[in-house]
Scaffold this motif. Sequence first.
Motif, mmCIF file in Angstrom:
data_model
loop_
_atom_site.group_PDB
_atom_site.id
_atom_site.type_symbol
_atom_site.label_atom_id
_atom_site.label_comp_id
_atom_site.label_asym_id
_atom_site.label_seq_id
_atom_site.Cartn_x
_atom_site.Cartn_y
_atom_site.Cartn_z
ATOM 1 N N ARG A 41 19.559 -21.164 18.810
ATOM 2 C CA ARG A 41 20.934 -20.970 19.309
ATOM 3 C C ARG A 41 21.416 -22.224 20.046
ATOM 4 O O ARG A 41 22.578 -22.610 19.932
ATOM 5 N N GLU A 42 20.507 -22.864 20.786
ATOM 6 C CA GLU A 42 20.900 -24.105 21.477
ATOM 7 C C GLU A 42 21.260 -25.188 20.467
ATOM 8 O O GLU A 42 22.231 -25.923 20.652
ATOM 9 N N GLU A 43 20.494 -25.293 19.413
ATOM 10 C CA GLU A 43 20.811 -26.297 18.387
ATOM 11 C C GLU A 43 22.122 -25.958 17.685
ATOM 12 O O GLU A 43 22.928 -26.842 17.388
ATOM 13 N N LEU A 44 22.336 -24.665 17.437
ATOM 14 C CA LEU A 44 23.591 -24.270 16.780
ATOM 15 C C LEU A 44 24.797 -24.561 17.668
ATOM 16 O O LEU A 44 25.861 -24.930 17.180
ATOM 17 N N ALA A 45 24.608 -24.393 18.978
ATOM 18 C CA ALA A 45 25.728 -24.654 19.894
ATOM 19 C C ALA A 45 26.210 -26.085 19.751
ATOM 20 O O ALA A 45 27.401 -26.380 19.889
ATOM 21 N N GLY A 87 0.815 -1.208 0.000
ATOM 22 C CA GLY A 87 0.000 0.000 0.000
ATOM 23 C C GLY A 87 0.849 1.259 0.000
ATOM 24 O O GLY A 87 0.450 2.280 0.550
ATOM 25 N N GLY A 88 2.036 1.155 -0.590
ATOM 26 C CA GLY A 88 2.880 2.330 -0.692
ATOM 27 C C GLY A 88 3.691 2.615 0.564
ATOM 28 O O GLY A 88 4.569 3.463 0.551
ATOM 29 N N GLU A 89 3.387 1.883 1.661
ATOM 30 C CA GLU A 89 4.126 2.149 2.896
ATOM 31 C C GLU A 89 5.346 1.230 2.967
ATOM 32 O O GLU A 89 5.239 0.014 2.788
ATOM 33 N N PRO A 90 6.534 1.736 3.235
ATOM 34 C CA PRO A 90 7.686 0.852 3.395
ATOM 35 C C PRO A 90 7.554 0.034 4.678
ATOM 36 O O PRO A 90 7.102 0.547 5.697
ATOM 37 N N LEU A 91 7.899 -1.255 4.587
ATOM 38 C CA LEU A 91 7.769 -2.163 5.729
ATOM 39 C C LEU A 91 9.109 -2.861 5.925
ATOM 40 O O LEU A 91 9.627 -3.480 5.000
ATOM 41 N N LEU A 92 9.656 -2.711 7.087
ATOM 42 C CA LEU A 92 10.939 -3.344 7.371
ATOM 43 C C LEU A 92 10.712 -4.831 7.649
ATOM 44 O O LEU A 92 9.890 -5.176 8.492
ATOM 45 N N VAL A 93 11.413 -5.666 6.930
ATOM 46 C CA VAL A 93 11.239 -7.108 7.122
ATOM 47 C C VAL A 93 12.312 -7.612 8.081
ATOM 48 O O VAL A 93 13.497 -7.349 7.881
ATOM 49 N N VAL A 94 11.873 -8.281 9.107
ATOM 50 C CA VAL A 94 12.805 -8.891 10.057
ATOM 51 C C VAL A 94 12.710 -10.407 9.886
ATOM 52 O O VAL A 94 11.609 -10.961 9.825
ATOM 53 N N TYR A 95 13.863 -11.020 9.785
ATOM 54 C CA TYR A 95 13.896 -12.449 9.505
ATOM 55 C C TYR A 95 14.292 -13.240 10.759
ATOM 56 O O TYR A 95 15.098 -12.789 11.564
ATOM 57 N N ALA A 96 13.722 -14.445 10.874
ATOM 58 C CA ALA A 96 14.173 -15.397 11.904
ATOM 59 C C ALA A 96 14.702 -16.609 11.159
ATOM 60 O O ALA A 96 13.994 -17.173 10.312
ATOM 61 N N ILE A 97 15.923 -16.971 11.430
ATOM 62 C CA ILE A 97 16.544 -18.057 10.647
ATOM 63 C C ILE A 97 16.533 -19.359 11.441
ATOM 64 O O ILE A 97 16.655 -19.380 12.665
ATOM 65 N N ASP A 98 16.434 -20.430 10.671
ATOM 66 C CA ASP A 98 16.300 -21.771 11.236
ATOM 67 C C ASP A 98 17.679 -22.458 11.278
ATOM 68 O O ASP A 98 18.568 -22.113 10.497
ATOM 69 N N THR A 99 17.839 -23.398 12.183
ATOM 70 C CA THR A 99 19.140 -24.049 12.393
ATOM 71 C C THR A 99 19.634 -24.771 11.139
ATOM 72 O O THR A 99 20.772 -24.572 10.699
ATOM 73 N N SER A 100 18.774 -25.602 10.587
ATOM 74 C CA SER A 100 19.262 -26.460 9.494
ATOM 75 C C SER A 100 19.667 -25.628 8.275
ATOM 76 O O SER A 100 20.544 -26.021 7.516
ATOM 77 N N THR A 101 19.044 -24.455 8.131
ATOM 78 C CA THR A 101 19.404 -23.605 6.990
ATOM 79 C C THR A 101 20.863 -23.159 7.101
ATOM 80 O O THR A 101 21.609 -23.167 6.113
ATOM 81 N N LEU A 102 21.260 -22.776 8.306
ATOM 82 C CA LEU A 102 22.652 -22.367 8.493
ATOM 83 C C LEU A 102 23.596 -23.554 8.298
ATOM 84 O O LEU A 102 24.718 -23.405 7.814
ATOM 85 N N CYS A 143 18.032 -6.937 11.615
ATOM 86 C CA CYS A 143 16.957 -7.549 10.828
ATOM 87 C C CYS A 143 17.099 -9.066 10.716
ATOM 88 O O CYS A 143 16.383 -9.703 9.940
ATOM 89 N N LEU A 144 18.026 -9.627 11.466
ATOM 90 C CA LEU A 144 18.155 -11.089 11.482
ATOM 91 C C LEU A 144 18.096 -11.535 12.939
ATOM 92 O O LEU A 144 18.934 -11.130 13.749
ATOM 93 N N LYS A 145 17.123 -12.379 13.271
ATOM 94 C CA LYS A 145 16.932 -12.820 14.658
ATOM 95 C C LYS A 145 17.167 -14.321 14.773
ATOM 96 O O LYS A 145 16.862 -15.083 13.850
ATOM 97 N N THR A 146 17.671 -14.687 15.924
ATOM 98 C CA THR A 146 17.723 -16.122 16.246
ATOM 99 C C THR A 146 16.985 -16.318 17.553
ATOM 100 O O THR A 146 17.148 -15.526 18.491
ATOM 101 N N ILE A 147 16.183 -17.361 17.617
ATOM 102 C CA ILE A 147 15.480 -17.648 18.874
ATOM 103 C C ILE A 147 16.370 -18.550 19.736
ATOM 104 O O ILE A 147 17.293 -19.190 19.221
ATOM 105 N N ARG A 148 16.072 -18.607 21.030
ATOM 106 C CA ARG A 148 16.915 -19.382 21.955
ATOM 107 C C ARG A 148 17.068 -20.834 21.498
ATOM 108 O O ARG A 148 18.162 -21.404 21.538
#
Lengths: 187, 395
Positions: free
Chosen positions: A69-73, A10-25, A61-66
């Motif tokens: 992070r535990e899986e990445l550890a 609708g013409g309004e800029p929207l900031l996209v914030v991403y949450a990334i998944d373990t297996s993707t990394l 703009c890139l978030k990781t949930i707890r």
Amino acid sequence: MTQGRLDLQGGEPLLVVYAIDTSTLMWLDGLNLEPDQSRRFEPQESALIWDGLDRLASQGCLKTIRMVREELADNDREALERIASHGRKTLAPAVTNRTRAAFRSVVAQFPNVINPDWKRDPADPWIVAYAETYGYTVITDELPARLHASRRNQRRTFIPDMCDGRTPPVPWTSLRDLASREGWLPA
Amino acid sequence: MARRPQYVPATPEVLEWARNERQMSLREAADALELTTAELTAIEEGQRPPTADVLRAMMRVYGRSESILLLPVPPPPAPQVTDRRSAGRREGAPELGTIRALREGRLVQGLVSELLAEDRELLPRAQIVAATEEDDPEEIARDERRRLRATIELQRSWKAGGPSLTGWRALLQAHGVIVLSKDIPRDDCRGVALTGDGLVPLIIVTTDDSYAGRIFTLFHEYGHLIRRSASYCAVGFQEAEELERWCDRFSAAFLMPRADVERLLTTQRFRSLEPGDWTLSDIERGASWFRVSPFAFARRLSDLGLSTFYRRHLRELWERDRRARRAPRPDQSAGVPSPVAAVREFGTAAGGAILEALHRGLVDRSEFVSATGVRGDQIGDFEKHLAEQRMRESA
């Protein structure tokens, strides 16, 4: 501002914030392999995509949930350290009753994503719950069940299945699509 | 100013389920959670939700993650198994360690069975003969030894103790039976057999026993697979007793075939012994020959009418057997790196099938980690130890 992180609605800029998944990394770092033992991302591509993820992370703009992070550890410590190097802005908020309620709703809809014998919190339903609560777009390289070759995997529920099955659907993107849209990879 | 308590949306029935799974009474749980019994009752009856602090305490006391305690409905009950073999012949509900082992066994069995439906080559197809109480365990044992190619020379080629257990386990695994080794409390349960339609047959043997005891348990449980007895979920006491005796006789006949016992008794050491002449030293020598415990050998001789030692020295043998179980064992898992412990626990059949499934993309790493307890960055070590164990088994 980085092109591609601005969605025009609708013409309004929207900031996209991403949450990334373990297996993707892990796919990105070559720790998950294809059935023929090949990498999903070539090392040169990985380096470029990591640069892009660094930029997202530095802008908050890139978030990781707890749970991720535990899986990445346990599975990809380098990825964890690289994201964590951008500080607290990469951390998704702690679990609240809003995320708990969303989580309960997700597992009520998709009961096979959790096993009562698992000792740790499974990241997949939580990442969908977080995305639903905070409006994140999920980055996942998982395929929807219908696109899997194996009959067993066709019966399972993957992150894209959960995202698409919610009302309203939770936005998600594959890492490669994101990298293409953001221009991280040469055309 | 005191912090206002944050209440958490949790389903009362799930919290009650988690307490019951932990086998805690309301009072025990309330004490551990630092609540009054009335407060915990109110939470479990849905009169008031738990606070975030109480939920955290429940995670610790009940040994469950937040995700599990937040489930909207309690998980379905675990399948009942009535065929556990315990040192103390206990009645009633199994202990927590046994329940956990059963659940984990079911998890592995379900996973491997699903994988086999996908790819038949991950594990040899088990073709276990079926028998009823009408069948003579001596004959079934003789036929099974032949089918498994378990010659007495092979049995004698394994050193007593760990190598012997490894050999027997490898033999069953090579014929499609999964054998897990788990730390189950010995007085509650020495072994379990799990079977069912479309499921790969699975045996769990406790690590909390002597090697000879574990070997006897392994074939006692194999007897249960032959009797298809894990599906006997509602057997009466008499029927269960008959089944236990049958499986004991099967195990004894399998490990000490009548013909080989009689052949042993023609050797110089034993040929002049009358049934009442046997000494403990003779019993130990014979037991060592078959790589079994003196208790098992003495009982076998008694059942075959060849010695009265078992009847005369039952208590002494029993005490000896108990002491052997209580002796510290070199393979205690404390301090053992998790890939090594996982290979010991899962064996080459289940461990190999799950690893192969990971390589073929049938399971992902998080499933592998959940099933085996091996961290993602230790999968390479797990693979290495699995290969080493396979070499030991083939040797």
